[in-house]
Motif scaffolding. Structure first.
Motif, PDB file in Angstrom:
ATOM      1  N   THR A 122       0.831  -1.194   0.000  1.00 33.99           N
ATOM      2  CA  THR A 122       0.000   0.000   0.000  1.00 33.99           C
ATOM      3  C   THR A 122       0.872   1.251   0.000  1.00 33.99           C
ATOM      4  N   ASN A 123       0.332   2.295  -0.577  1.00 37.60           N
ATOM      5  CA  ASN A 123       0.890   3.628  -0.434  1.00 37.60           C
ATOM      6  C   ASN A 123      -0.299   4.570  -0.270  1.00 37.60           C
ATOM      7  N   ARG A 124      -0.087   5.862  -0.414  1.00 35.17           N
ATOM      8  CA  ARG A 124      -1.207   6.777  -0.157  1.00 35.17           C
ATOM      9  C   ARG A 124      -2.306   6.705  -1.223  1.00 35.17           C
ATOM     10  N   ALA A 125      -2.014   6.088  -2.366  1.00 38.94           N
ATOM     11  CA  ALA A 125      -2.990   6.067  -3.455  1.00 38.94           C
ATOM     12  C   ALA A 125      -3.544   4.687  -3.782  1.00 38.94           C
ATOM     13  N   LEU A 127      -1.228 -25.260  -7.918  1.00 38.34           N
ATOM     14  CA  LEU A 127       0.002 -24.568  -7.533  1.00 38.34           C
ATOM     15  C   LEU A 127       0.059 -24.315  -6.033  1.00 38.34           C
ATOM     16  N   THR A 128       1.259 -24.295  -5.519  1.00 37.20           N
ATOM     17  CA  THR A 128       1.510 -23.874  -4.144  1.00 37.20           C
ATOM     18  C   THR A 128       2.132 -22.491  -4.223  1.00 37.20           C
ATOM     19  N   ARG A 129       1.560 -21.533  -3.478  1.00 33.11           N
ATOM     20  CA  ARG A 129       2.006 -20.151  -3.581  1.00 33.11           C
ATOM     21  C   ARG A 129       2.630 -19.664  -2.273  1.00 33.11           C
ATOM     22  N   TYR A 130       3.710 -18.891  -2.415  1.00 34.31           N
ATOM     23  CA  TYR A 130       4.422 -18.293  -1.293  1.00 34.31           C
ATOM     24  C   TYR A 130       4.604 -16.811  -1.588  1.00 34.31           C
ATOM     25  N   GLY A 131       4.485 -15.971  -0.583  1.00 32.81           N
ATOM     26  CA  GLY A 131       4.628 -14.540  -0.809  1.00 32.81           C
ATOM     27  C   GLY A 131       5.489 -13.858   0.224  1.00 32.81           C
ATOM     28  N   THR A 132       6.213 -12.839  -0.222  1.00 35.29           N
ATOM     29  CA  THR A 132       7.019 -12.002   0.666  1.00 35.29           C
ATOM     30  C   THR A 132       6.845 -10.542   0.263  1.00 35.29           C
ATOM     31  N   CYS A 133       7.023  -9.663   1.217  1.00 37.71           N
ATOM     32  CA  CYS A 133       7.036  -8.224   0.968  1.00 37.71           C
ATOM     33  C   CYS A 133       8.239  -7.649   1.694  1.00 37.71           C
ATOM     34  N   LYS A 134       8.922  -6.722   1.012  1.00 36.34           N
ATOM     35  CA  LYS A 134      10.028  -6.053   1.682  1.00 36.34           C
ATOM     36  C   LYS A 134      10.241  -4.679   1.084  1.00 36.34           C
ATOM     37  N   ALA A 135      10.933  -3.849   1.839  1.00 35.70           N
ATOM     38  CA  ALA A 135      11.235  -2.493   1.393  1.00 35.70           C
ATOM     39  C   ALA A 135      12.225  -2.549   0.244  1.00 35.70           C
ATOM     40  N   LEU A 136      12.169  -1.530  -0.612  1.00 35.55           N
ATOM     41  CA  LEU A 136      13.140  -1.431  -1.691  1.00 35.55           C
ATOM     42  C   LEU A 136      13.522   0.028  -1.877  1.00 35.55           C
ATOM     43  N   GLN A 137      14.665   0.219  -2.460  1.00 34.20           N
ATOM     44  CA  GLN A 137      15.160   1.547  -2.834  1.00 34.20           C
ATOM     45  C   GLN A 137      15.895   1.366  -4.146  1.00 34.20           C
ATOM     46  N   GLU A 175      16.293   3.353  -8.475  1.00 38.17           N
ATOM     47  CA  GLU A 175      16.335   4.623  -9.192  1.00 38.17           C
ATOM     48  C   GLU A 175      14.993   5.354  -9.231  1.00 38.17           C
ATOM     49  N   LEU A 176      13.893   4.662  -8.959  1.00 33.49           N
ATOM     50  CA  LEU A 176      12.575   5.296  -8.905  1.00 33.49           C
ATOM     51  C   LEU A 176      12.225   5.812  -7.514  1.00 33.49           C
ATOM     52  N   GLY A 177      13.069   5.505  -6.533  1.00 28.65           N
ATOM     53  CA  GLY A 177      12.843   5.983  -5.176  1.00 28.65           C
ATOM     54  C   GLY A 177      12.518   4.862  -4.210  1.00 28.65           C
ATOM     55  N   PRO A 178      12.081   5.233  -2.996  1.00 33.84           N
ATOM     56  CA  PRO A 178      11.740   4.233  -1.987  1.00 33.84           C
ATOM     57  C   PRO A 178      10.375   3.610  -2.265  1.00 33.84           C
ATOM     58  N   GLY A 179      10.233   2.389  -1.845  1.00 38.37           N
ATOM     59  CA  GLY A 179       8.955   1.712  -2.025  1.00 38.37           C
ATOM     60  C   GLY A 179       8.959   0.348  -1.371  1.00 38.37           C
ATOM     61  N   GLN A 180       8.080  -0.503  -1.881  1.00 35.83           N
ATOM     62  CA  GLN A 180       7.933  -1.866  -1.384  1.00 35.83           C
ATOM     63  C   GLN A 180       7.878  -2.818  -2.574  1.00 35.83           C
ATOM     64  N   GLY A 229       7.243 -29.020 -13.588  1.00 36.08           N
ATOM     65  CA  GLY A 229       7.176 -27.960 -14.588  1.00 36.08           C
ATOM     66  C   GLY A 229       7.735 -26.671 -14.046  1.00 36.08           C
ATOM     67  N   PRO A 230       7.724 -25.639 -14.877  1.00 37.96           N
ATOM     68  CA  PRO A 230       8.282 -24.360 -14.449  1.00 37.96           C
ATOM     69  C   PRO A 230       7.402 -23.679 -13.410  1.00 37.96           C
ATOM     70  N   ASP A 231       8.013 -22.851 -12.615  1.00 38.54           N
ATOM     71  CA  ASP A 231       7.304 -22.046 -11.632  1.00 38.54           C
ATOM     72  C   ASP A 231       6.945 -20.707 -12.263  1.00 38.54           C
ATOM     73  N   LEU A 232       5.987 -20.040 -11.662  1.00 37.78           N
ATOM     74  CA  LEU A 232       5.610 -18.697 -12.075  1.00 37.78           C
ATOM     75  C   LEU A 232       6.023 -17.755 -10.961  1.00 37.78           C
ATOM     76  N   LEU A 233       6.787 -16.739 -11.293  1.00 35.13           N
ATOM     77  CA  LEU A 233       7.264 -15.777 -10.316  1.00 35.13           C
ATOM     78  C   LEU A 233       6.670 -14.418 -10.656  1.00 35.13           C
ATOM     79  N   LEU A 234       5.945 -13.830  -9.703  1.00 33.06           N
ATOM     80  CA  LEU A 234       5.342 -12.517  -9.900  1.00 33.06           C
ATOM     81  C   LEU A 234       6.028 -11.523  -8.980  1.00 33.06           C
ATOM     82  N   GLU A 235       6.266 -10.343  -9.501  1.00 30.77           N
ATOM     83  CA  GLU A 235       6.847  -9.283  -8.692  1.00 30.77           C
ATOM     84  C   GLU A 235       6.031  -8.016  -8.895  1.00 30.77           C
ATOM     85  N   PHE A 236       5.604  -7.425  -7.792  1.00 30.52           N
ATOM     86  CA  PHE A 236       4.858  -6.178  -7.797  1.00 30.52           C
ATOM     87  C   PHE A 236       5.693  -5.156  -7.036  1.00 30.52           C
TER      88      PHE A 236
END
Length: 118
Positions: free
Chosen positions: A33-36, A77-87, A89-94, A105-112
């Motif tokens: 989440t962010n302000r928007a 599918l078996t799904r696992y999720g993580t969230c972490k801070a990032l910094q 060239e676009l600035g700070p975020g998650q 078979g192959p796994d599917l990796l999603l990144e938001f």
């Protein structure tokens, strides 16, 4: 949609069966989440919702990712999720990473990525 919601970057990546160590979320959902915006990924169903907090409207409900015939919503599918801070060239975020594993078979990796000031 990308121009309307520029504060969220979504990346999809098909990954060959490479296993890495993940600290899987014990919860059924992971959120950014962010302000928007609020993005919530349901690990039990493989779907996600996106809410525009500025207008309190649902932009996406029950969305899923699909690459090469593999869908994040596949019940096998078996799904696992993580969230972490990032910094970067676009600035700070998650960053949210969701790994959708299948036995044979192959796994599917999603990144938001969601940025604080974008």
């Amino acid at each position: 949609m990308v121009s309307r919601y520029p504060r969220l970057m979504i990346g999809l990546l098909a990954v060959a069966s490479v296993r890495t160590a993940w600290s899987a979320s014990p919860l059924q959902t992971v959120s950014l989440t962010n302000r928007a915006l609020l993005l919530t990924f349901d690990l039990s169903t493989g779907t996600y919702d996106l809410v525009d907090l500025t207008s309190n409207t649902v932009a996406l409900r029950g969305a899923h990712a699909e690459v090469g015939g593999i869908s994040s919503g596949d019940p096998q599918l078996t799904r696992y999720g993580t969230c972490k801070a990032l910094q970067d060239e676009l600035g700070p975020g998650q960053k949210m990473t969701v790994e959708c594993r299948q036995k044979n078979g192959p796994d599917l990796l999603l990144e938001f990525r969601m940025y604080t000031s974008r």
